[in-house]
Enzyme design. Structure first.
Site, PDB file in Angstrom:
ATOM      1  N   TYR A  61      12.518 -22.559 -25.096  1.00 51.41           N
ATOM      2  CA  TYR A  61      13.318 -23.010 -25.917  1.00 51.41           C
ATOM      3  C   TYR A  61      12.958 -21.349 -27.810  1.00 51.41           C
ATOM      4  O   TYR A  61      12.361 -21.697 -27.243  1.00 51.41           O
ATOM      5  CB  TYR A  61      13.099 -23.786 -26.350  1.00 51.41           C
ATOM      6  N   ALA A 215      25.060 -34.994 -20.347  1.00 52.02           N
ATOM      7  CA  ALA A 215      25.623 -34.270 -19.794  1.00 52.02           C
ATOM      8  C   ALA A 215      26.142 -33.192 -20.436  1.00 52.02           C
ATOM      9  O   ALA A 215      27.686 -32.463 -19.927  1.00 52.02           O
ATOM     10  CB  ALA A 215      26.977 -34.465 -18.983  1.00 52.02           C
ATOM     11  N   LYS A 222      36.082 -35.847 -25.425  1.00 55.50           N
ATOM     12  CA  LYS A 222      36.313 -34.547 -25.502  1.00 55.50           C
ATOM     13  C   LYS A 222      36.897 -33.882 -24.491  1.00 55.50           C
ATOM     14  O   LYS A 222      37.572 -33.287 -25.084  1.00 55.50           O
ATOM     15  CB  LYS A 222      35.980 -33.728 -26.471  1.00 55.50           C
TER      16      LYS A 222
END
Length: 357
Positions: A61, A215, A222
């Site tokens: 990351y 997900a 939205k």
């Protein structure tokens, strides 16, 4: 906040874990967020206040920056706070700067410890399968790190069921410390984990941490059928991870999410998170947020209990098809199925018997 036992271990972790992929915002990970140290400290404050005792990161990351920020944000806090990190992906230009070899894993663990500023990692994940390194070599390296006190528990991430089952078998055969958890993708958008990964967890006593239970934002409410997609976001048709194979089914699921959320005057995100948290075999779900407002909203899901009717509606809208041999087992083996089998086959068996789920 609930605290759940991690598989067959004696460790109890919070039902929600804070994911820190958004920390750093370097390289491709800038697409997920760019939380700086001040923002990270604020997120940790909110999570610890809510009862979270586990924080998740990975060496890949932002090329290690996420680990550095998390370590700095944790400095001076309680020793009861736990950290998971992961190794497998490329972290340099050398021929051995990736994979699950003994060489790479030990170097990766030591580098993560330096970035985190800690003397141990509470849960160390193999971030992805490596089909070119023998599992006995990988597990022996994890065993060495555990016995040296550098890691407390080990797990796997993004393995198939046969990969994980082979790892458990090799660990038993060679008397090595075995993985106690798996971190996997699972959500209302894609329930493939119910075919084998979650039944395996129930059968073998493997803890489950879920990444991207929303997900990647698709289940936030939205993205709706017939409405413009949010500005500045990826288009569903070009969604990379997790991929969208059936857009119309996704929209069906979102409509049910929104309906349940509106009836309760809460967000669709909270409903999506609560559904995953209440599924069989799930130990903890990994949440992350670009903004403080998103994090505050997500944390509210920890106290949300969905009704049987709500769960039934969501299950029906998102149910995966029964592939072979599962449809055959549902039709012909229903008299001798275990709890692990019924995680997937329960609805089909109930329907065949003419009973409600």
């Amino acid at each position: 906040m609930q605290y759940r036992k991690l598989g067959r271990s004696g460790l109890r972790i919070s039902a929600f874990t804070l994911g820190t992929m958004t920390f750093g915002g370097k390289g491709d990970f800038a697409k997920t967020g760019d939380t700086d140290l001040a923002g990270a400290r604020r997120q940790l404050d909110l999570c610890i206040e809510a009862g979270i005792n586990m924080f998740d990161t990975a060496d890949i990351y932002s090329a290690g920056v996420s680990e550095e920020i998390l370590g700095a944000a944790l400095k001076g806090r309680s020793d009861d706070i736990m950290v998971t990190t992961k190794a497998r992906f490329t972290m340099g230009k050398g021929a051995n700067d990736a994979g699950l070899s003994r060489y790479h894993l030990i170097r990766a663990c030591e580098a993560s410890l330096r970035r985190l500023g800690r003397d141990h990692i509470d849960l160390y994940y193999l971030h992805e399968w490596d089909g070119q390194t023998p599992l006995d070599e990988t597990l022996e390296a994890l065993d060495t790190l555990t016995r040296a006190g550098k890691i407390r528990y080990t797990g796997v991430s993004n393995f198939s069921a046969w990969h994980l089952m082979k790892a458990l078998s090799v660990a038993e055969r060679d008397r090595l410390i075995a993985p106690v958890a798996q971190q996997i993708y699972y959500s209302l958008q894609a329930r493939e984990a119910e075919y084998e990964l979650l039944p395996l967890s129930l059968d073998q006593g493997i803890g489950v941490q879920v990444w991207s239970p929303m997900a990647g934002g698709l289940l936030s409410g939205k993205y709706r059928r017939g409405r413009p997609q949010p500005a500045g976001t990826r288009q569903i048709e070009k969604w990379g991870e997790p991929p969208v194979h059936d857009i119309e089914k996704l929209y069906d699921v979102v409509e049910v999410l929104v309906s349940i959320a509106e009836a309760r005057n809460i967000s669709a995100a909270q409903v999506a998170l609560a559904w995953v948290a209440q599924r069989p075999a799930i130990t903890s779900i990994v949440i992350g947020a670009r903004t403080e407002a998103q994090l505050v909203d997500n944390l509210k899901a920890a106290d949300l209990v969905l009704s049987a009717e709500d769960i039934s509606r969501l299950d029906a809208a998102s149910a995966p098809p029964l592939l072979y041999p599962y449809w055959h087992q549902a039709s012909n083996a229903s008299d001798r199925l275990s709890a692990a089998d019924l995680l997937l086959l329960g609805p089909a068996v109930a329907a065949k018997a003419g009973k409600p789920e």
